[in-house]
Write an enzyme that holds these catalytic residues in place. Structure first.
Site: not given
Length: 368
Positions: A193, A59, A209, A61
């Site tokens: 995205r 993480h 499409d 930290e």
């Protein structure tokens, strides 16, 4: 434990702003975890910086403490989200902060995730660490809006992306829509995205499409591919379409009264029908169970309108091109049935961006 931002200094604000910047730099890779940044400082001097990069890795930290080294003793740690106090895929960050001798922790937000939810603050205070939170909370909320929505409401954050002409049309009457906007706007969509946990479309868009719905960013940019999600209420998804090519992880939601076969490259799941569409809340609950934080909807007026009518649009990403498509073109949202001005649906602007070729991007939120 302080909560009012007025109690923080300008130095505090500078350090937390840097922690937020560090967190945002890894928007493409931390999902399903939140984006978290950490700065360790003695007064105005930053002695350690870190950010969470990928689920399962240390993480923020931990990285900041490594950089600060022995100088972390007596310092303040600025963290964009409450430090964890439980063993997950990594050890508790509260233990690392206490062991390093951190004297004060300033967090932007309390973590609503059930395994944390105040336990991090309690553990730090029990060890004698001064704990304050609420600094730049609005900015931290917006950064992790998907993670926070899933933790609090049990569903992903829904962002609908649409592109329109100056006269409010998304396509010609024939359905042709490539390309309303220019290259810069289309590249911008790819970045959104890449940030999303999932990109969702409907059967009509696939038939018209044959999209890929992959995130295509600059070479060398690291990302976790978003999940591709298709809503196939009729069980009519063509076996040869590009969404079934196995290029990216793909889910297909279908009605629970049919049993379609999509082949080995995708996973299907059943949800109830709701009128002409699938039950969108059931779809979102399924996605939340798969740890999806943000869904980017890229669909036609029918499905976009269904999300709007259901009150499930949290953010509208609207691209506007300086062109006209005529009064026979297709609208942004279908099925709204607004007859009186009092029924109009309002939005508030969050952000405005102008591209060099004249296209615009409006980031909007519905007025609740």
């Amino acid at each position: 434990m302080a909560e009012a931002e007025a109690g923080f200094s300008d130095t505090d604000r500078r350090h937390m702003a840097e922690a937020l910047r560090l967190a945002a730099a890894h928007a493409f890779t931390t999902k399903p975890n939140p984006m978290v940044g950490c700065v360790i400082a003695h007064g105005a001097e930053m002695i350690g910086r870190g950010a969470h990069r990928r689920a399962g890795e240390p993480h923020a930290e931990v990285f900041a403490l490594r950089e600060a080294g022995a100088r972390a003793r007596g310092a303040t740690a600025y963290v964009t989200l409450e430090p964890c106090a439980h063993f997950g895929r990594t050890p508790p960050c509260t233990d690392a902060l206490v062991a390093a001798g951190i004297a004060r922790v300033v967090a932007a937000l309390r973590d609503p995730f059930h395994a944390v939810a105040g336990r991090g603050f309690t553990a730090l205070q029990a060890a004698g660490v001064t704990v304050e939170h609420g600094l730049l909370a609005a900015e931290a909320e917006w950064l992790n809006r998907g993670f926070l929505m899933r933790a609090r409401e049990g569903r992903p954050w829904v962002r609908v992306k649409l592109a329109m002409s100056l006269d409010g049309r998304t396509a010609l009457a024939s359905g042709e829509s490539k390309w309303i906007t220019g290259e810069a706007a289309r590249a911008d969509v790819q970045a959104w995205r890449a940030r999303a946990s999932a990109v969702l479309t409907g059967l009509g868009t696939v038939l018209a499409d044959d999209p890929r719905l992959t995130a295509r960013v600059a070479e060398g940019v690291e990302l976790l591919p978003p999940l591709r999600v298709v809503l196939d209420h009729r069980g009519a998804l063509p076996r040869g379409c590009r969404l079934l090519d196995g290029e990216a992880p793909t889910l297909v939601a279908h009605a629970d009264d049919i049993v379609p076969d999509y082949g080995p490259a995708v996973e299907g799941f059943a949800v109830p029908r709701c009128g002409r569409h699938l039950d969108l809340r059931a779809v979102l609950a399924q996605l939340a169970s798969r740890q999806v934080n943000e869904v980017q909807v890229e669909a036609g007026a029918g499905l976009a309108g269904a999300f709007l009518r259901a009150g499930l649009i949290d953010e509208l990403l609207l691209y506007v091109a300086p062109v006209l498509l005529g009064d026979r073109g297709r609208p942004l949202f279908g099925g709204l049935g607004i007859e009186w001005m009092a029924e109009r649906i309002g939005f508030e602007r969050v952000e405005f961006h102008a591209f060099d070729d004249g296209d615009l991007r409006l980031t909007l939120r519905p007025r609740r």
